[in-house]
Design a protein around this motif. Structure first.
Motif, PDB file in Angstrom:
ATOM      1  N   SER A 141       0.812  -1.212   0.000  1.00 33.00           N
ATOM      2  CA  SER A 141       0.000   0.000   0.000  1.00 33.00           C
ATOM      3  C   SER A 141       0.851   1.269   0.000  1.00 33.00           C
ATOM      4  O   SER A 141       0.377   2.334  -0.372  1.00 33.00           O
ATOM      5  CB  SER A 141      -0.949   0.004   1.201  1.00 33.00           C
ATOM      6  N   ILE A 142       2.086   1.166   0.448  1.00 35.42           N
ATOM      7  CA  ILE A 142       2.933   2.362   0.489  1.00 35.42           C
ATOM      8  C   ILE A 142       4.132   2.231  -0.440  1.00 35.42           C
ATOM      9  O   ILE A 142       5.110   2.986  -0.332  1.00 35.42           O
ATOM     10  CB  ILE A 142       3.423   2.673   1.926  1.00 35.42           C
ATOM     11  N   ILE A 143       4.049   1.297  -1.358  1.00 36.71           N
ATOM     12  CA  ILE A 143       5.219   1.001  -2.195  1.00 36.71           C
ATOM     13  C   ILE A 143       5.652   2.228  -3.005  1.00 36.71           C
ATOM     14  O   ILE A 143       6.845   2.491  -3.147  1.00 36.71           O
ATOM     15  CB  ILE A 143       4.948  -0.220  -3.108  1.00 36.71           C
TER      16      ILE A 143
ATOM     17  N   SER B  97      11.713  15.967   4.609  1.00 39.85           N
ATOM     18  CA  SER B  97      10.320  16.357   4.874  1.00 39.85           C
ATOM     19  C   SER B  97       9.399  15.816   3.793  1.00 39.85           C
ATOM     20  O   SER B  97       8.301  15.337   4.086  1.00 39.85           O
ATOM     21  CB  SER B  97      10.172  17.871   4.918  1.00 39.85           C
ATOM     22  N   THR B  98       9.843  15.912   2.549  1.00 41.41           N
ATOM     23  CA  THR B  98       9.015  15.447   1.444  1.00 41.41           C
ATOM     24  C   THR B  98       8.756  13.947   1.559  1.00 41.41           C
ATOM     25  O   THR B  98       7.620  13.487   1.377  1.00 41.41           O
ATOM     26  CB  THR B  98       9.707  15.743   0.092  1.00 41.41           C
TER      27      THR B  98
ATOM     28  N   GLY C  92       1.376  10.852   4.209  1.00 41.18           N
ATOM     29  CA  GLY C  92       0.247  11.505   4.858  1.00 41.18           C
ATOM     30  C   GLY C  92       0.708  12.833   5.401  1.00 41.18           C
ATOM     31  O   GLY C  92       1.874  12.983   5.757  1.00 41.18           O
ATOM     32  N   LYS C  93      -0.197  13.797   5.446  1.00 41.21           N
ATOM     33  CA  LYS C  93       0.146  15.173   5.802  1.00 41.21           C
ATOM     34  C   LYS C  93       1.050  15.262   7.028  1.00 41.21           C
ATOM     35  O   LYS C  93       2.010  16.014   7.063  1.00 41.21           O
ATOM     36  CB  LYS C  93      -1.131  15.984   6.069  1.00 41.21           C
ATOM     37  N   LYS C  94       0.727  14.473   8.046  1.00 45.83           N
ATOM     38  CA  LYS C  94       1.529  14.535   9.257  1.00 45.83           C
ATOM     39  C   LYS C  94       2.525  13.382   9.322  1.00 45.83           C
ATOM     40  O   LYS C  94       3.136  13.122  10.357  1.00 45.83           O
ATOM     41  CB  LYS C  94       0.621  14.532  10.484  1.00 45.83           C
TER      42      LYS C  94
ATOM     43  N   THR D 247       9.945   7.418   9.856  1.00 46.37           N
ATOM     44  CA  THR D 247       9.895   8.618  10.690  1.00 46.37           C
ATOM     45  C   THR D 247      11.244   8.921  11.350  1.00 46.37           C
ATOM     46  O   THR D 247      11.727  10.057  11.308  1.00 46.37           O
ATOM     47  CB  THR D 247       8.799   8.468  11.768  1.00 46.37           C
ATOM     48  N   THR D 248      11.843   7.894  11.931  1.00 47.50           N
ATOM     49  CA  THR D 248      13.126   8.103  12.609  1.00 47.50           C
ATOM     50  C   THR D 248      14.200   8.515  11.621  1.00 47.50           C
ATOM     51  O   THR D 248      14.971   9.462  11.869  1.00 47.50           O
ATOM     52  CB  THR D 248      13.570   6.798  13.310  1.00 47.50           C
TER      53      THR D 248
END
Ligand SMILES: *[C@@H]1O[C@H](CO)[C@@H](O)[C@H](O)[C@H]1NC(C)=O
Ligand SMILES: *[C@@H]1O[C@H](CO)[C@@H](O)[C@H](O)[C@H]1NC(C)=O
Ligand SMILES: *[C@@H]1O[C@H](CO)[C@@H](O)[C@H](O)[C@H]1NC(C)=O
Length: 189
Positions: free
Chosen positions: A100-102, A146-147, A153-155, A162-163
């Motif tokens: 789903s996030i490929i 950041s991109t 997702g927006k946040k 994330t790390t």
């Protein structure tokens, strides 16, 4: 795709670093790291003092470094980080559970691969005495982090990176701050 820069390069940089010692520091190396990290965190709310002050002493050469040396170390750390994050993304791409996030992961892979070369080129520019160019390039890597994160997702919720994105953003931000500080033309700041 181009291979990320190798450890050889890091070693080369570490070897070159002592050559860039052109200003005399009266502070002990630990004080220099502490004060530099404090200044950066004071100047910019987004930069983390704890991350800065625990990251910079990792490479032993920092114990004899001046601001130029610290700037190089920050860029080296960012390069090391980006290189290992590329491996992390590679592993994630092999995991069939991420379908789903490929596309996001592939975007991040491209951003990170470009980032690795941008950092290498920033180091090169800095070593040849340029300050503005590496500042712009390292800032662009912050944007890449950041991109990548916002792609999930927006946040950034749902990001498995994330790390990685946070660390890269911070290390590049610290590098930008120290490059600015080490610029002899901007001594007043
Ligand atoms: C950073 O800010 C703190 C709190 O405002 C201050 O105590 C400290 O002296 C500042 N450090 C530097 C290096 O500017
Ligand atoms: C990336 O940088 C952060 C902050 O310095 C550090 O904690 C982390 O271990 C680094 N990761 C790698 C793989 O180098
Ligand atoms: C994929 O998900 C399944 C079910 O949640 C899990 O059993 C499996 O270990 C996961 N595979 C990987 C490579 O993480």
């Amino acid at each position: 795709m181009l291979k990320p820069p190798s450890l050889f390069l890091l070693l080369l940089i570490i070897t070159i670093t002592p050559l860039v010692t052109c200003s005399i520091t009266l502070m002990s190396p630990k004080d220099l790291v502490d004060q530099t990290c404090q200044k950066c965190a004071n100047q910019s709310k987004i930069l983390s003092y704890p991350l800065c002050s625990t990251s910079l002493p990792v490479i032993p050469v920092s114990h004899s470094a001046n601001l130029q040396g610290l700037a190089l170390i920050a860029m080296e750390l960012a390069l090391e980080n980006v290189t290992s994050s590329i491996e992390t993304i590679d592993k994630l791409l092999d995991d069939e559970n991420v379908s789903s996030i490929i596309d996001n992961l592939k975007d991040c892979m491209e951003l990170y691969s470009d980032a690795a070369w941008t950092i290498v080129n920033s180091i090169g520019a800095f070593l040849s005495g340029n300050y503005e160019v590496p500042i712009n390039w390292m800032s662009s890597v912050m944007e890449s982090a950041s991109t990548c994160q916002q792609g999930f997702g927006k946040k950034g919720e749902g990001s498995p990176l994330t790390t990685e994105n946070y660390n890269l953003f911070q290390l590049c931000g610290i590098a930008v701050c120290i490059i600015q500080m080490s610029n002899p033309a901007a001594k007043a700041s």
